[in-house]
Each structure stands twice: as structure tokens, then as C-alpha cells.
Design a protein around this motif. Structure first.
Motif, PDB file in Angstrom:
ATOM      1  N   LYS A   5     -33.330  -6.301  -1.916  1.00  0.00           N
ATOM      2  CA  LYS A   5     -32.702  -5.014  -1.597  1.00  0.00           C
ATOM      3  C   LYS A   5     -33.027  -4.600  -0.168  1.00  0.00           C
ATOM      4  O   LYS A   5     -32.147  -4.151   0.571  1.00  0.00           O
ATOM      5  N   SER A  54     -27.777  -7.746 -14.585  1.00  0.00           N
ATOM      6  CA  SER A  54     -27.866  -6.923 -13.375  1.00  0.00           C
ATOM      7  C   SER A  54     -26.647  -7.025 -12.473  1.00  0.00           C
ATOM      8  O   SER A  54     -26.530  -6.262 -11.517  1.00  0.00           O
ATOM      9  N   THR A  55     -25.740  -7.953 -12.738  1.00  0.00           N
ATOM     10  CA  THR A  55     -24.685  -8.234 -11.769  1.00  0.00           C
ATOM     11  C   THR A  55     -23.396  -8.698 -12.428  1.00  0.00           C
ATOM     12  O   THR A  55     -23.432  -9.468 -13.378  1.00  0.00           O
ATOM     13  N   HIS A  57     -20.810 -10.939 -10.866  1.00  0.00           N
ATOM     14  CA  HIS A  57     -20.651 -11.734  -9.654  1.00  0.00           C
ATOM     15  C   HIS A  57     -19.208 -11.703  -9.191  1.00  0.00           C
ATOM     16  O   HIS A  57     -18.280 -11.646  -9.994  1.00  0.00           O
ATOM     17  N   ASP A  58     -19.041 -11.735  -7.876  1.00  0.00           N
ATOM     18  CA  ASP A  58     -17.723 -11.587  -7.281  1.00  0.00           C
ATOM     19  C   ASP A  58     -16.820 -12.755  -7.688  1.00  0.00           C
ATOM     20  O   ASP A  58     -17.149 -13.910  -7.419  1.00  0.00           O
ATOM     21  N   GLY A  85     -31.709 -11.412 -14.658  1.00  0.00           N
ATOM     22  CA  GLY A  85     -31.061 -10.947 -13.446  1.00  0.00           C
ATOM     23  C   GLY A  85     -31.551 -11.761 -12.270  1.00  0.00           C
ATOM     24  O   GLY A  85     -32.545 -12.482 -12.359  1.00  0.00           O
ATOM     25  N   SER A  88     -29.213 -11.274  -6.572  1.00  0.00           N
ATOM     26  CA  SER A  88     -27.865 -10.804  -6.258  1.00  0.00           C
ATOM     27  C   SER A  88     -27.593  -9.418  -6.832  1.00  0.00           C
ATOM     28  O   SER A  88     -26.811  -8.654  -6.272  1.00  0.00           O
ATOM     29  N   GLY A  89     -28.261  -9.060  -7.927  1.00  0.00           N
ATOM     30  CA  GLY A  89     -28.082  -7.714  -8.484  1.00  0.00           C
ATOM     31  C   GLY A  89     -28.559  -6.641  -7.520  1.00  0.00           C
ATOM     32  O   GLY A  89     -27.887  -5.626  -7.312  1.00  0.00           O
ATOM     33  N   GLN A  92     -26.163  -6.737  -4.464  1.00  0.00           N
ATOM     34  CA  GLN A  92     -24.835  -6.199  -4.773  1.00  0.00           C
ATOM     35  C   GLN A  92     -24.825  -4.674  -4.756  1.00  0.00           C
ATOM     36  O   GLN A  92     -23.878  -4.058  -4.290  1.00  0.00           O
ATOM     37  N   ARG A  93     -25.876  -4.070  -5.244  1.00  0.00           N
ATOM     38  CA  ARG A  93     -25.908  -2.607  -5.347  1.00  0.00           C
ATOM     39  C   ARG A  93     -26.429  -1.929  -4.084  1.00  0.00           C
ATOM     40  O   ARG A  93     -26.483  -0.704  -4.025  1.00  0.00           O
ATOM     41  N   THR A 100     -21.419 -10.714  -4.098  1.00  0.00           N
ATOM     42  CA  THR A 100     -22.490 -11.680  -4.310  1.00  0.00           C
ATOM     43  C   THR A 100     -22.108 -12.700  -5.373  1.00  0.00           C
ATOM     44  O   THR A 100     -21.219 -12.466  -6.190  1.00  0.00           O
ATOM     45  N   SER A 102     -24.523 -15.941  -7.605  1.00  0.00           N
ATOM     46  CA  SER A 102     -25.769 -16.694  -7.754  1.00  0.00           C
ATOM     47  C   SER A 102     -25.437 -18.120  -8.163  1.00  0.00           C
ATOM     48  O   SER A 102     -24.519 -18.347  -8.949  1.00  0.00           O
TER      49      SER A 102
END
Length: 144
Positions: A5, A54-55, A57-58, A85, A88-89, A92-93, A100, A102
Motif C-alpha cells: 500500500k 481482497s481483490t 483482479h482486472d 489475499g 494486489s488487494g 488495488q485499493r 492489478t 496476481s
């Protein structure tokens, strides 16, 4: 994930690829029957994440990595959504939302003194990353 982060806030990247390891739940069921609920399997290449706790993914990045694997004949697998998680979580935030994905090397016995993975899965993870980094362009995420 705290470091990810902080890094995301400092660098403000256009996108991020988190390189991870992920547990392979591919052993036979306790009664000896076939395990059909695995999330990843050893020997099937790197695991590209779709979602975890947590994510999300794109999808552009998931599709991009899959297309690279297909075009270069690099085996890969899509990690089935589940718990856990990755960095990337947190990335991403951060800020206004950073695209993101993974990619992970499957292994057995996480958080123990000995993890087991296959050398070919490591080699194919590096091959996929190398091929992807050679082809990635800003156009991939231009409609951010």
C-alpha cells in the motif's frame, strides 16, 4: 500488504502485477476419491488470479496474461476464487483504484517449515512474466 500500500501511494503506478505463491489444494480427498475442488495444481504452471478475498483482479490483465501464455505455449492455470489475499488487494485499493493482477507459483504446505513446488512451475512463471513484460503497453489499460 502494508508495504504494498505504501509503495502504491508513493509510485502511483498505472497498473501492478503482484508476484506470489499460492497453496495448491490438489491432493486426493481423504477417502481416496478424486479431488475436484482444487484451487490450483502442482505441475500446471503459474496461477493467474481472478479473485480472492481482497481483490477482484482486472479482467484486462487476466486476459492479457492468458493470451500471452496461449501464444507462447507457456502452461498456466486460472486460480479458482477463494480466501486469502495478495499484495494486489492493497495496491488495488490505494489512491483511485489501480488495475492489478496476481500471478503465483503453486505450492503445498503453506506457512510450514517446508513448502513444496515444482521447478517447472517456477520456470513457467518466470517465462510468462518475461513474455508479458516484453509485450505490455499503456494501451492495455488506457480506458482506466
Amino acid at each position: 500488504m502494508r508495504g504494498a500500500k505504501v509503495a502504491a501511494q508513493y509510485f502511483d503506478p498505472d497498473m501492478a502485477i503482484a508476484i506470489e505463491s499460492t497453496p495448491a489444494h490438489d491432493l486426493p480427498s481423504h477417502d481416496g476419491s478424486e479431488n475436484t475442488s482444487y484451487n490450483t495444481r502442482l505441475g500446471f504452471g503459474p496461477a493467474i488470479y481472478i479473485a480472492d478475498s481482497s481483490t477482484l483482479h482486472d479482467p484486462r490483465l487476466v486476459r492479457f496474461l492468458s493470451e500471452i501464455g496461449d501464444s507462447k505455449n507457456i502452461p498456466y492455470q486460472l486460480r479458482q476464487p477463494g480466501g486469502g489475499g495478495t499484495d494486489s488487494g492493497a495496491i488495488q485499493r490505494a489512491l483511485t483504484g489501480i488495475p492489478t493482477v496476481s500471478i503465483a507459483v503453486p505450492h503445498r504446505y503453506p506457512h510450514s517449515p517446508v513448502n513444496i513446488s515444482r521447478v517447472d512451475d517456477w520456470k513457467n512463471t518466470l517465462a510468462l512474466l518475461h513474455a508479458a513484460l516484453k509485450k505490455i503497453t499503456p494501451a492495455l489499460i488506457s480506458n482506466r
